[in-house]
Design a protein around this motif. Sequence first.
Motif, PDB file in Angstrom:
ATOM      1  N   SER A 101       0.829  -1.204   0.000  1.00 37.64           N
ATOM      2  CA  SER A 101       0.000   0.000   0.000  1.00 37.64           C
ATOM      3  C   SER A 101       0.864   1.255   0.000  1.00 37.64           C
ATOM      4  O   SER A 101       2.087   1.188   0.074  1.00 37.64           O
ATOM      5  CB  SER A 101      -0.921   0.005   1.216  1.00 37.64           C
ATOM      6  OG  SER A 101      -1.792  -1.098   1.159  1.00 37.64           O
ATOM      7  N   ARG A 102       0.209   2.403  -0.024  1.00 30.59           N
ATOM      8  CA  ARG A 102       0.912   3.687  -0.096  1.00 30.59           C
ATOM      9  C   ARG A 102       1.620   4.049   1.212  1.00 30.59           C
ATOM     10  O   ARG A 102       1.080   3.851   2.291  1.00 30.59           O
ATOM     11  CB  ARG A 102      -0.077   4.798  -0.424  1.00 30.59           C
ATOM     12  CG  ARG A 102      -0.650   4.682  -1.789  1.00 30.59           C
ATOM     13  CD  ARG A 102      -1.660   5.793  -2.032  1.00 30.59           C
ATOM     14  NE  ARG A 102      -2.354   5.545  -3.277  1.00 30.59           N
ATOM     15  CZ  ARG A 102      -2.420   6.407  -4.281  1.00 30.59           C
ATOM     16  NH1 ARG A 102      -1.884   7.587  -4.161  1.00 30.59           N
ATOM     17  NH2 ARG A 102      -3.032   6.101  -5.381  1.00 30.59           N
ATOM     18  N   THR A 103       2.782   4.645   1.035  1.00 28.50           N
ATOM     19  CA  THR A 103       3.515   5.239   2.147  1.00 28.50           C
ATOM     20  C   THR A 103       4.118   6.543   1.640  1.00 28.50           C
ATOM     21  O   THR A 103       4.755   6.560   0.587  1.00 28.50           O
ATOM     22  CB  THR A 103       4.632   4.316   2.656  1.00 28.50           C
ATOM     23  OG1 THR A 103       4.061   3.098   3.121  1.00 28.50           O
ATOM     24  CG2 THR A 103       5.416   4.971   3.782  1.00 28.50           C
ATOM     25  N   ARG A 127       3.563   3.677  -4.071  1.00 33.36           N
ATOM     26  CA  ARG A 127       2.258   3.014  -4.134  1.00 33.36           C
ATOM     27  C   ARG A 127       2.374   1.541  -3.795  1.00 33.36           C
ATOM     28  O   ARG A 127       1.478   0.766  -4.071  1.00 33.36           O
ATOM     29  CB  ARG A 127       1.653   3.211  -5.514  1.00 33.36           C
ATOM     30  CG  ARG A 127       1.310   4.669  -5.777  1.00 33.36           C
ATOM     31  CD  ARG A 127       0.753   4.887  -7.148  1.00 33.36           C
ATOM     32  NE  ARG A 127      -0.453   4.121  -7.356  1.00 33.36           N
ATOM     33  CZ  ARG A 127      -0.974   3.868  -8.552  1.00 33.36           C
ATOM     34  NH1 ARG A 127      -0.369   4.324  -9.633  1.00 33.36           N
ATOM     35  NH2 ARG A 127      -2.077   3.166  -8.670  1.00 33.36           N
ATOM     36  N   GLY A 128       3.489   1.138  -3.237  1.00 33.58           N
ATOM     37  CA  GLY A 128       3.694  -0.250  -2.863  1.00 33.58           C
ATOM     38  C   GLY A 128       4.735  -0.915  -3.736  1.00 33.58           C
ATOM     39  O   GLY A 128       5.162  -0.383  -4.759  1.00 33.58           O
ATOM     40  N   ALA A 129       5.159  -2.103  -3.319  1.00 32.51           N
ATOM     41  CA  ALA A 129       6.237  -2.824  -3.979  1.00 32.51           C
ATOM     42  C   ALA A 129       5.950  -3.104  -5.449  1.00 32.51           C
ATOM     43  O   ALA A 129       6.862  -3.167  -6.266  1.00 32.51           O
ATOM     44  CB  ALA A 129       6.517  -4.130  -3.231  1.00 32.51           C
ATOM     45  N   ALA A 134      10.212   5.300  -4.025  1.00 28.65           N
ATOM     46  CA  ALA A 134       9.940   6.701  -3.711  1.00 28.65           C
ATOM     47  C   ALA A 134      11.269   7.433  -3.600  1.00 28.65           C
ATOM     48  O   ALA A 134      12.253   6.885  -3.115  1.00 28.65           O
ATOM     49  CB  ALA A 134       9.176   6.824  -2.404  1.00 28.65           C
ATOM     50  N   THR A 135      11.290   8.670  -4.037  1.00 26.26           N
ATOM     51  CA  THR A 135      12.451   9.537  -3.874  1.00 26.26           C
ATOM     52  C   THR A 135      11.990  10.767  -3.104  1.00 26.26           C
ATOM     53  O   THR A 135      10.959  11.344  -3.414  1.00 26.26           O
ATOM     54  CB  THR A 135      13.011   9.970  -5.237  1.00 26.26           C
ATOM     55  OG1 THR A 135      13.363   8.809  -5.974  1.00 26.26           O
ATOM     56  CG2 THR A 135      14.237  10.846  -5.057  1.00 26.26           C
ATOM     57  N   THR A 136      12.745  11.135  -2.089  1.00 29.47           N
ATOM     58  CA  THR A 136      12.405  12.315  -1.305  1.00 29.47           C
ATOM     59  C   THR A 136      13.687  13.034  -0.919  1.00 29.47           C
ATOM     60  O   THR A 136      14.772  12.616  -1.307  1.00 29.47           O
ATOM     61  CB  THR A 136      11.555  11.941  -0.071  1.00 29.47           C
ATOM     62  OG1 THR A 136      11.044  13.130   0.519  1.00 29.47           O
ATOM     63  CG2 THR A 136      12.357  11.154   0.946  1.00 29.47           C
TER      64      THR A 136
END
Length: 167
Positions: A101-103, A127-129, A134-136
Amino acid sequence: DLGPSQTGNSGKFLTTDGTNASWDTPSSADIPMIILTKSSTVNQNVGGANGTEVYWTWDGETIKDTTFTHSTSTNSERVTVADDGWYEITFIGGAQTTGASRTTLQGIHKINGGTTSRAGSLRNYTRGAVYGNATTGLIYTVQLSADDYIEVGTRVEDTDAVYTINT
């Protein structure tokens, strides 16, 4: 015309002696800098429940001049400055989730082990594996004193469940 759109000037900065201008390639002699990296074989879990904060450890140094002190083995999340002054902190980090799920991750920093700040932070979500990474990070200018240290990391801003998210 020495505008930034001129071909061949990508990654360079404009210098002048007051009369003549030219494009130069920056180096740590021109702009004190440190560039830290993480080994692709060393994962660090930056996931968890909402509000989880993790300061990233760094096991590689690409550039480090004498303005900065950093150890790849002891307190490797810290960068110490040698001089008083204004510093631009740029942090970009990528992470891969194991959950479905989303993180949402947000860039964070703190100075001298103090209170976490989200000033200048960037947010992104995975949005999950199944969907990818994700890049932040953060882009922030801060005034520091000699011997101050700064740490950068991520905060789980929102998650549908607790997951392992590896750097």
